[in-house]
Design an enzyme around this catalytic site. Structure first.
Site, mmCIF file in Angstrom:
data_model
loop_
_atom_site.group_PDB
_atom_site.id
_atom_site.type_symbol
_atom_site.label_atom_id
_atom_site.label_comp_id
_atom_site.label_asym_id
_atom_site.label_seq_id
_atom_site.Cartn_x
_atom_site.Cartn_y
_atom_site.Cartn_z
ATOM 1 N N ASN A 280 14.901 -49.929 -27.244
ATOM 2 C CA ASN A 280 14.394 -48.789 -27.860
ATOM 3 C C ASN A 280 14.621 -49.117 -29.565
ATOM 4 O O ASN A 280 15.134 -49.990 -29.812
ATOM 5 C CB ASN A 280 14.491 -47.270 -27.619
ATOM 6 C CG ASN A 280 16.253 -47.060 -27.788
ATOM 7 O OD1 ASN A 280 16.545 -47.723 -28.528
ATOM 8 N ND2 ASN A 280 16.336 -45.917 -26.993
ATOM 9 N N ALA B 168 14.316 -40.440 -19.012
ATOM 10 C CA ALA B 168 13.766 -41.477 -18.139
ATOM 11 C C ALA B 168 12.150 -42.027 -18.675
ATOM 12 O O ALA B 168 11.646 -42.752 -17.886
ATOM 13 C CB ALA B 168 13.533 -40.958 -16.728
ATOM 14 N N ALA B 169 11.897 -41.644 -19.965
ATOM 15 C CA ALA B 169 10.407 -41.769 -20.503
ATOM 16 C C ALA B 169 10.638 -43.683 -20.641
ATOM 17 O O ALA B 169 9.654 -44.183 -20.136
ATOM 18 C CB ALA B 169 10.318 -41.288 -21.780
ATOM 19 N N GLY B 170 11.732 -44.006 -21.012
ATOM 20 C CA GLY B 170 12.105 -45.394 -21.213
ATOM 21 C C GLY B 170 11.998 -46.071 -19.875
ATOM 22 O O GLY B 170 11.252 -47.379 -19.849
ATOM 23 N N ASP B 171 12.637 -45.531 -18.903
ATOM 24 C CA ASP B 171 12.562 -46.212 -17.616
ATOM 25 C C ASP B 171 11.048 -46.217 -16.783
ATOM 26 O O ASP B 171 10.760 -47.211 -16.474
ATOM 27 C CB ASP B 171 13.438 -45.535 -16.751
ATOM 28 C CG ASP B 171 14.812 -45.473 -17.367
ATOM 29 O OD1 ASP B 171 15.372 -46.394 -17.873
ATOM 30 O OD2 ASP B 171 15.687 -44.437 -17.114
HETATM 31 O O1 RIB Z 1 17.345 -43.494 -18.906
HETATM 32 C C1 RIB Z 1 17.645 -42.325 -18.407
HETATM 33 C C2 RIB Z 1 19.060 -42.107 -17.405
HETATM 34 O O2 RIB Z 1 20.082 -42.489 -18.247
HETATM 35 C C3 RIB Z 1 19.480 -40.897 -16.985
HETATM 36 O O3 RIB Z 1 18.571 -40.564 -15.812
HETATM 37 C C4 RIB Z 1 21.017 -41.110 -16.890
HETATM 38 O O4 RIB Z 1 21.434 -41.190 -15.531
HETATM 39 C C5 RIB Z 1 21.197 -42.148 -17.507
HETATM 40 O O5 RIB Z 1 21.376 -43.395 -16.966
#
Ligand code: RIB
Length: 315
Positions: free
Chosen positions: A186, A258-261
């Site tokens: 990011n 978790a938006a990036g994930d």
């Molecule tokens: O990217 C978000 C995540 O970062 C969260 O779910 C938290 O567990 C950390 O790993």
């Protein structure tokens, strides 16, 4: 998207403890929270579940503690259709956890690695032979660096593309980067990695600065760079050219966790399904937009139908 991609995620599994507050506490200050939620998370698990909800065939390698959180996380991943056969149980460590303070639609996260930090080379050595069967290997930096480096090397030796989400930021070697096909920071991670700050004003980011970041990263070994820019969308520079996709308009963000994930899951799913880079960036932005409109990490990740419905409506 016709082919079902086969993806290996090697990464973290956490339990997220999220407290909402009207105000971030200052040093030495105690403030009242106005909401609490315990939910499933961890960058590795989030990316694995996002990919599975979109329709990929996902295997996860990671570690949990021998505790209730660890058992729940394994069961949840299993229910989501993720292959959990290679998740190790570490008897002496608790399952990883993240303390998340949510203020409006902004968060601050502290991660305690727990069992994630106890992953050993012996837990991943079997991949040397197995890794060739995957379309892509996905890594983040919430497990020991030597594990990530070893897995990237195994993948590289077998010609399997590696996606590295360089989060939370830690310095990485050029040798590691030379095994990386897609590197995704990011803006904050991009600055830590290259020293270049990407100027951003809400929905507008400097694409010249993003390109500078990408070129510096590519000079160190990665083939492609995907930079997530929050409300300014996402930028790609690499083998297929240069692409930018603005963030989705009209989204009411409630929790960016978790938006990036979710973006990464969307991008990898699209690319490994044969979609071109521009369409993959757009698909990933829509996937992440749904995630920020809901609370929590794993509970907020959308299905393929939800993303496609939203994309259809945008036409
Ligand atoms: O990217 C978000 C995540 O970062 C969260 O779910 C938290 O567990 C950390 O790993």
């Amino acid at each position: 998207m016709s082919r079902k991609p086969k993806i290996l995620v090697v990464g973290s599994i956490n339990v997220d403890l999220t407290v909402s507050t009207e105000v971030f506490p200052k040093e030495g200050e105690t403030v009242s929270g106005n909401g609490f939620k315990k939910s499933a998370g961890g960058k590795g698990a989030n990316q694995a579940v996002q990919l599975a909800r979109l329709g990929a065939d996902v295997t996860m390698v990671g570690a949990v503690g021998n505790d209730a959180d660890g058992r729940e996380m394994r069961e949840l991943l299993c229910r989501e259709g993720v292959d959990t056969s290679f998740i190790t149980v570490k008897n002496d460590m608790p399952t990883g956890c993240a303390v998340i303070v949510l203020h409006g639609a902004k968060n601050r996260i502290i991660v305690y690695a727990g069992a994630n930090g106890a992953l050993e080379l012996a837990d991943v050595e079997f991949l040397k032979n197995e890794i060739a069967g995957y379309d892509m290997v996905v890594l983040q930096l919430e497990i020991p660096m030597e594990i990530n480096e070893a897995v990237a090397k195994y993948a590289c030796e077998k010609g399997v593309p590696v996606f590295l989400n360089i989060a939370p930021y830690a310095p990485v070697s050029d040798e590691f980067l030379s095994c990386v096909t897609y590197l995704s920071p990011n803006e904050t991670e991009a600055e830590s990695l290259t020293g270049v700050k990407i100027t951003r004003n809400r929905a507008a980011a400097s694409l010249d600065e993003a390109k500078q970041v990408a070129k510096l990263v590519i000079a160190r070994g990665s083939d492609n760079v995907v930079i997530t820019l929050g409300s300014a969308g996402a930028y790609f520079f690499g083998e297929s050219g240069e692409f930018y996709s603005s963030a989705v308009d009209g989204i009411k963000a409630v929790d960016p966790t978790a938006a990036g994930d979710s973006f990464i899951g969307g991008f990898i799913f699209a690319v490994t399904s044969g979609v071109d880079t521009a369409a993959a960036l757009r698909f990933a932005n829509y996937t992440a937009a749904l995630t920020v409109s809901r609370m929590g990490a794993i509970p907020s990740l959308p299905t393929l139908d939800e993303v496609n419905t939203m994309l259809e409506k945008s036409k």
